[in-house]
Design a protein around this motif. Structure first.
Motif, PDB file in Angstrom:
ATOM      1  N   GLY A 153       0.637  -1.348  -0.143  1.00  0.00           N
ATOM      2  CA  GLY A 153      -0.170  -0.081   0.275  1.00  0.00           C
ATOM      3  C   GLY A 153       1.093   1.284  -0.560  1.00  0.00           C
ATOM      4  O   GLY A 153       0.691   2.398  -1.036  1.00  0.00           O
ATOM      5  N   ARG A 154       2.167   0.906   0.138  1.00  0.00           N
ATOM      6  CA  ARG A 154       2.998   2.290   0.556  1.00  0.00           C
ATOM      7  C   ARG A 154       3.790   2.462   0.224  1.00  0.00           C
ATOM      8  O   ARG A 154       4.764   3.064  -0.227  1.00  0.00           O
ATOM      9  CB  ARG A 154       3.833   2.035   2.159  1.00  0.00           C
ATOM     10  CG  ARG A 154       2.999   2.550   3.182  1.00  0.00           C
ATOM     11  CD  ARG A 154       2.841   2.225   4.741  1.00  0.00           C
ATOM     12  NE  ARG A 154       2.652   2.010   5.435  1.00  0.00           N
ATOM     13  CZ  ARG A 154       1.610   2.885   6.755  1.00  0.00           C
ATOM     14  NH1 ARG A 154       2.157   4.285   6.073  1.00  0.00           N
ATOM     15  NH2 ARG A 154       1.239   3.054   7.577  1.00  0.00           N
ATOM     16  N   HIS A 155       4.388   1.355  -1.079  1.00  0.00           N
ATOM     17  CA  HIS A 155       4.374   1.096  -2.107  1.00  0.00           C
ATOM     18  C   HIS A 155       6.521   1.546  -1.556  1.00  0.00           C
ATOM     19  O   HIS A 155       7.062   2.262  -2.087  1.00  0.00           O
ATOM     20  CB  HIS A 155       4.361   2.022  -3.122  1.00  0.00           C
ATOM     21  CG  HIS A 155       3.024   1.743  -3.947  1.00  0.00           C
ATOM     22  ND1 HIS A 155       2.903   1.228  -4.865  1.00  0.00           N
ATOM     23  CD2 HIS A 155       2.288   2.365  -3.290  1.00  0.00           C
ATOM     24  CE1 HIS A 155       1.605   1.151  -5.309  1.00  0.00           C
ATOM     25  NE2 HIS A 155       0.945   1.566  -4.690  1.00  0.00           N
ATOM     26  N   ARG A 156       6.956   1.112  -0.050  1.00  0.00           N
ATOM     27  CA  ARG A 156       7.928   1.008  -0.023  1.00  0.00           C
ATOM     28  C   ARG A 156       8.855  -0.142   0.281  1.00  0.00           C
ATOM     29  O   ARG A 156       8.129  -1.626   0.851  1.00  0.00           O
ATOM     30  CB  ARG A 156       8.116   1.394   1.417  1.00  0.00           C
ATOM     31  CG  ARG A 156       9.127   1.953   1.997  1.00  0.00           C
ATOM     32  CD  ARG A 156       9.123   3.126   3.076  1.00  0.00           C
ATOM     33  NE  ARG A 156       8.398   2.300   4.590  1.00  0.00           N
ATOM     34  CZ  ARG A 156       8.939   1.741   5.095  1.00  0.00           C
ATOM     35  NH1 ARG A 156      10.497   1.185   4.820  1.00  0.00           N
ATOM     36  NH2 ARG A 156       8.210   1.350   6.123  1.00  0.00           N
ATOM     37  N   VAL A 157       9.927  -0.747  -0.565  1.00  0.00           N
ATOM     38  CA  VAL A 157       9.927  -2.332  -0.281  1.00  0.00           C
ATOM     39  C   VAL A 157      11.322  -1.794   1.498  1.00  0.00           C
ATOM     40  O   VAL A 157      12.224  -0.980   1.948  1.00  0.00           O
ATOM     41  CB  VAL A 157      11.957  -1.428  -1.658  1.00  0.00           C
ATOM     42  CG1 VAL A 157      12.616  -2.632  -1.118  1.00  0.00           C
ATOM     43  CG2 VAL A 157      10.805  -2.075  -2.744  1.00  0.00           C
ATOM     44  N   VAL A 158      11.011  -2.795   1.963  1.00  0.00           N
ATOM     45  CA  VAL A 158      11.813  -2.716   3.640  1.00  0.00           C
ATOM     46  C   VAL A 158      12.786  -3.760   2.325  1.00  0.00           C
ATOM     47  O   VAL A 158      13.532  -2.563   3.479  1.00  0.00           O
ATOM     48  CB  VAL A 158      10.829  -4.063   4.117  1.00  0.00           C
ATOM     49  CG1 VAL A 158      10.920  -4.087   5.508  1.00  0.00           C
ATOM     50  CG2 VAL A 158       9.655  -2.927   4.565  1.00  0.00           C
ATOM     51  N   ARG A 159      12.824  -4.957   2.211  1.00  0.00           N
ATOM     52  CA  ARG A 159      13.917  -5.293   1.908  1.00  0.00           C
ATOM     53  C   ARG A 159      14.369  -5.799   0.997  1.00  0.00           C
ATOM     54  O   ARG A 159      13.368  -6.177   0.362  1.00  0.00           O
ATOM     55  CB  ARG A 159      14.521  -6.437   3.503  1.00  0.00           C
ATOM     56  CG  ARG A 159      16.030  -6.798   3.518  1.00  0.00           C
ATOM     57  CD  ARG A 159      16.437  -7.814   4.469  1.00  0.00           C
ATOM     58  NE  ARG A 159      15.636  -7.513   5.957  1.00  0.00           N
ATOM     59  CZ  ARG A 159      15.676  -7.919   6.983  1.00  0.00           C
ATOM     60  NH1 ARG A 159      16.746  -9.125   6.914  1.00  0.00           N
ATOM     61  NH2 ARG A 159      15.855  -7.235   8.734  1.00  0.00           N
ATOM     62  N   ARG A 160      15.720  -5.609   0.531  1.00  0.00           N
ATOM     63  CA  ARG A 160      15.754  -6.521  -0.502  1.00  0.00           C
ATOM     64  C   ARG A 160      16.523  -8.181  -0.349  1.00  0.00           C
ATOM     65  O   ARG A 160      16.865  -8.329   1.123  1.00  0.00           O
ATOM     66  CB  ARG A 160      16.244  -5.550  -1.842  1.00  0.00           C
ATOM     67  CG  ARG A 160      15.666  -4.854  -2.296  1.00  0.00           C
ATOM     68  CD  ARG A 160      17.160  -3.751  -3.107  1.00  0.00           C
ATOM     69  NE  ARG A 160      16.782  -2.968  -3.299  1.00  0.00           N
ATOM     70  CZ  ARG A 160      16.239  -2.600  -4.758  1.00  0.00           C
ATOM     71  NH1 ARG A 160      15.979  -3.614  -5.932  1.00  0.00           N
ATOM     72  NH2 ARG A 160      15.822  -1.747  -5.890  1.00  0.00           N
ATOM     73  N   LEU A 161      16.382  -9.108  -0.951  1.00  0.00           N
ATOM     74  CA  LEU A 161      15.910 -10.636  -0.431  1.00  0.00           C
ATOM     75  C   LEU A 161      16.788 -11.429  -1.433  1.00  0.00           C
ATOM     76  O   LEU A 161      17.343 -12.227  -1.764  1.00  0.00           O
ATOM     77  CB  LEU A 161      15.176 -11.171  -0.612  1.00  0.00           C
ATOM     78  CG  LEU A 161      13.466 -10.993   0.666  1.00  0.00           C
ATOM     79  CD1 LEU A 161      12.171 -10.984   1.519  1.00  0.00           C
ATOM     80  CD2 LEU A 161      15.245 -10.577   2.342  1.00  0.00           C
ATOM     81  N   GLY A 162      17.811 -10.406  -2.820  1.00  0.00           N
ATOM     82  CA  GLY A 162      18.200 -11.184  -3.397  1.00  0.00           C
ATOM     83  C   GLY A 162      17.099 -11.992  -4.450  1.00  0.00           C
ATOM     84  O   GLY A 162      16.266 -12.272  -5.137  1.00  0.00           O
ATOM     85  N   THR A 163      18.646 -12.544  -5.457  1.00  0.00           N
ATOM     86  CA  THR A 163      17.495 -14.377  -6.613  1.00  0.00           C
ATOM     87  C   THR A 163      18.216 -14.874  -6.263  1.00  0.00           C
ATOM     88  O   THR A 163      18.821 -15.808  -7.257  1.00  0.00           O
ATOM     89  CB  THR A 163      18.702 -13.424  -7.505  1.00  0.00           C
ATOM     90  OG1 THR A 163      20.154 -12.962  -8.215  1.00  0.00           O
ATOM     91  CG2 THR A 163      17.837 -12.316  -7.734  1.00  0.00           C
ATOM     92  N   GLY A 164      18.847 -15.436  -4.603  1.00  0.00           N
ATOM     93  CA  GLY A 164      19.496 -16.543  -5.049  1.00  0.00           C
ATOM     94  C   GLY A 164      18.655 -17.587  -4.331  1.00  0.00           C
ATOM     95  O   GLY A 164      18.776 -19.111  -4.495  1.00  0.00           O
ATOM     96  N   ILE A 165      17.082 -17.833  -4.521  1.00  0.00           N
ATOM     97  CA  ILE A 165      15.839 -18.842  -4.289  1.00  0.00           C
ATOM     98  C   ILE A 165      15.176 -19.008  -5.390  1.00  0.00           C
ATOM     99  O   ILE A 165      15.096 -17.695  -5.919  1.00  0.00           O
ATOM    100  CB  ILE A 165      15.462 -18.037  -2.766  1.00  0.00           C
ATOM    101  CG1 ILE A 165      15.977 -18.370  -2.023  1.00  0.00           C
ATOM    102  CG2 ILE A 165      13.927 -19.449  -3.019  1.00  0.00           C
ATOM    103  CD1 ILE A 165      16.746 -19.386  -1.167  1.00  0.00           C
ATOM    104  N   GLY A 166      15.490 -20.200  -5.639  1.00  0.00           N
ATOM    105  CA  GLY A 166      14.495 -20.704  -6.872  1.00  0.00           C
ATOM    106  C   GLY A 166      13.301 -22.195  -6.450  1.00  0.00           C
ATOM    107  O   GLY A 166      13.830 -22.438  -6.037  1.00  0.00           O
ATOM    108  N   PHE A 167      12.032 -22.012  -7.192  1.00  0.00           N
ATOM    109  CA  PHE A 167      11.699 -23.231  -7.098  1.00  0.00           C
ATOM    110  C   PHE A 167      11.073 -24.181  -8.363  1.00  0.00           C
ATOM    111  O   PHE A 167      11.059 -22.883  -9.331  1.00  0.00           O
ATOM    112  CB  PHE A 167      10.158 -23.025  -5.748  1.00  0.00           C
ATOM    113  CG  PHE A 167      10.954 -22.966  -4.809  1.00  0.00           C
ATOM    114  CD1 PHE A 167      11.635 -23.971  -3.717  1.00  0.00           C
ATOM    115  CD2 PHE A 167      10.769 -22.120  -4.224  1.00  0.00           C
ATOM    116  CE1 PHE A 167      12.151 -24.216  -2.347  1.00  0.00           C
ATOM    117  CE2 PHE A 167      11.367 -21.075  -2.689  1.00  0.00           C
ATOM    118  CZ  PHE A 167      11.610 -22.182  -1.718  1.00  0.00           C
TER     119      PHE A 167
END
Length: 296
Positions: A153-167
């Motif tokens: 709702g606030r359009h705010r990135v709290v933390r970037r979590l990277g690209t190391g996880i996939g399923f």
């Protein structure tokens, strides 16, 4: 006013944006400040997309025009940038279903903006994308090419979590749609009642991302889905959860305010297992689909 030049006359220009398979987490954020009054999400990106095309100088054709939200995004982009779009033709394509939790409208908006950045030979500007999104709707974090903890709702990135996880995933779409705006007060009451459980769920999820442990992320996603059952239940949830170990899935995921539910596999299911999964979901009355989610 500026007009497009250079690459804009070289032919068709495109913008592409991935969609989601719901979320790996949706609940309150405990990042500090007043974030706990908003809904935080960790979207689950999927290898399914929305495409937007602009062909300068082309006459209007029979291709589908921009949707209402995408057209609004284009207008806002041009107004904010002081640019004038040259004559030409818009066209679109999407393999994202509407109203089920695949972030179809956000993906349409972001694909439109990415197309416009290319039309005018401008670098991609996340800030500009956020300004446009905030004027139109709550959004998923598909404008980023990585996982993120995001206040929609606030359009705010709290933390970037990277690209190391996939399923790898096997999933279905249950009937019906959810009006996200209408259920927001209900969700917030639920989040207040279950604040301790959500805090543990989010802590475990973030630890899983930090350590690059897909099994830990899958367990937290399953916990988030179970918490969601208490307020916006999926009809198939109990059956899907009960058969998780039988199919060797690491966990399950849901679209918390949509109709998607499915399994998370850190390894690609073998063809025989895909057959078993398809038969299982068919026994529940649903057609199974397979797709790769995340980035690794």
């Amino acid at each position: 006013m500026l007009t497009a030049s250079g690459g804009a006359s070289a032919g068709c220009v495109s913008g592409v944006c991935q969609g989601t398979l719901g979320e790996l987490y949706q609940g309150p954020s405990h990042s500090g400040g007043d974030g706990d009054r908003d809904i935080a999400i960790v979207s689950f990106p999927v290898d399914r997309h929305s495409w937007v095309y602009f062909t300068p100088g082309a006459a209007p054709g029979n291709a589908p025009p921009l949707g209402e939200k995408a057209a609004t995004a284009a207008r806002l982009f041009l107004e904010h940038s002081g640019l004038t779009l040259p004559p030409g033709r818009w066209s679109t394509h999407s393999d994202l279903r509407v109203g089920v939790g695949m972030a179809s409208s956000t993906a349409d908006i972001v694909a439109t903006l990415r197309c416009l950045f290319r039309v005018f030979s401008l670098p991609y500007d996340t800030g500009a994308v956020l300004r446009v999104l905030s004027a139109i709707e709550r959004a998923d974090s598909v404008f980023l090419d990585e996982f993120a903890l995001y206040l929609s709702g606030r359009h705010r990135v709290v933390r970037r979590l990277g690209t190391g996880i996939g399923f790898h995933t096997a999933f279905v779409m249950e009937p019906g749609t959810v009006d996200t705006a209408a259920v927001t007060p209900l969700l917030r009451r639920h989040y207040r009642r279950c604040a301790t459980e959500y805090e543990k769920c989010l802590t475990d999820l973030l630890k899983g991302f930090a350590s690059g442990d897909p099994a830990a992320v899958a367990r937290a996603a399953t916990f988030s889905g179970a918490l969601s059952q208490e307020v916006l239940p999926k009809h198939s949830f109990d059956a899907v959860l009960a058969h998780r170990e039988e199919f060797g899935a690491d966990g399950l995921f849901v679209a918390h305010t949509g109709s998607l539910i499915g399994y998370l596999f850190s390894r690609r299911p073998a063809p025989a297992l895909k057959g078993e999964l398809s038969a299982f979901f068919r026994s529940l009355g649903h057609q199974c689909s397979f797709a790769q989610g995340g980035y690794a």
